[in-house]
Design an enzyme around this catalytic site. Structure first.
Site, short mmCIF file in Angstrom:
data_model
loop_
_atom_site.label_atom_id
_atom_site.label_comp_id
_atom_site.label_asym_id
_atom_site.label_seq_id
_atom_site.Cartn_x
_atom_site.Cartn_y
_atom_site.Cartn_z
N SER A 1 37.82 45.09 42.11
CA SER A 1 38.62 44.22 41.25
C SER A 1 38.13 42.78 41.35
CB SER A 1 40.09 44.30 41.64
OG SER A 1 40.86 43.33 40.98
N TRP B 1 34.98 42.53 39.44
CA TRP B 1 35.27 42.62 38.01
C TRP B 1 35.58 41.24 37.44
CZ3 TRP B 1 39.36 41.42 34.83
CH2 TRP B 1 39.32 41.95 33.55
N HIS B 2 36.24 40.39 38.24
CA HIS B 2 36.61 39.07 37.76
C HIS B 2 35.44 38.10 37.71
CE1 HIS B 2 40.72 40.54 38.48
NE2 HIS B 2 41.05 39.65 37.57
N GLY B 3 34.38 38.38 38.46
CA GLY B 3 33.21 37.50 38.42
C GLY B 3 32.27 37.77 39.58
#
Length: 197
Positions: free
Chosen positions: A125, A128-130
């Site tokens: 996760s 996934w955000h960066g």
């Protein structure tokens, strides 16, 4: 719902961003209280942004006869991190449960493997955000906090804490993890946290 979404985005998030950006752009110049205020403003900024966009999308979809599910359910009223993730960005959380956590075995495995599954899910996760270590640490921290909660539940350890105090503790820990999410790099995040305390 569309108007409420625009209110969250334009009035809450955009105005909180002014303070958060000023403080996070040069954290060495601020004292602990000011850094705490900056972190709190970012906490409300990110909620206003994501939840505002969701409300706008849900409202626009309704104009076309499409009913979308609620995506935020007062996450800052959560009394635990498990509760927080049931309330925050529900569509994304559901996706991670369905396509990462459950395929790894979810909670239908031994406690150790379940802890591993939680950690892997939240590390992914974060990525996934960066592609930045700050997001990795943010995901790692949430994974660790969920593992601690689950471990204490598994060993039947409980402390009689006031419900509102649980909400406050969850909110403040969430606020600290957001520092990593907002910071440009790890050294900036550690400066904010060190000077804050």
């Amino acid at each position: 719902q569309i108007l409420w979404g625009f209110f969250k985005k334009i009035v809450i998030a955009d105005n909180c961003a002014i303070v958060a950006n000023a403080i996070f752009s040069n954290p060495e110049s601020f004292n602990g209280i000011e850094l705490l205020i900056g972190a709190l403003f970012f906490t409300f900024q990110i909620y206003g942004d994501f939840s505002g966009y969701s409300d706008i999308a849900i409202g626009v979809a309704r104009l076309f006869g499409i009913k979308l599910n609620r995506n935020f359910n007062s996450p800052y009223k959560a009394a635990s991190f498990t509760d927080f993730w049931r309330r925050w960005h529900i569509s994304l959380s559901s996706w991670f449960i369905d396509y990462v956590y459950i395929p790894l075995g979810g909670s239908r495995v031994s406690n150790i493997l379940n802890y591993r599954n939680l950690l892997i899910t939240f590390i992914i996760s974060g990525f996934w955000h960066g592609a930045n270590y700050t997001f990795l640490i943010w995901g790692l921290l949430h994974g660790i906090l969920l593992i601690i909660e689950k471990f204490l539940k598994d060993i039947n350890f409980s402390v009689n804490i006031n419900y509102y105090l649980k909400i406050l503790c969850t909110f403040m820990m969430t606020n600290i993890t957001w520092i990593f999410f907002r910071s440009d790099n790890l050294s900036q995040a550690f400066v904010v946290i060190k000077n804050m305390f």
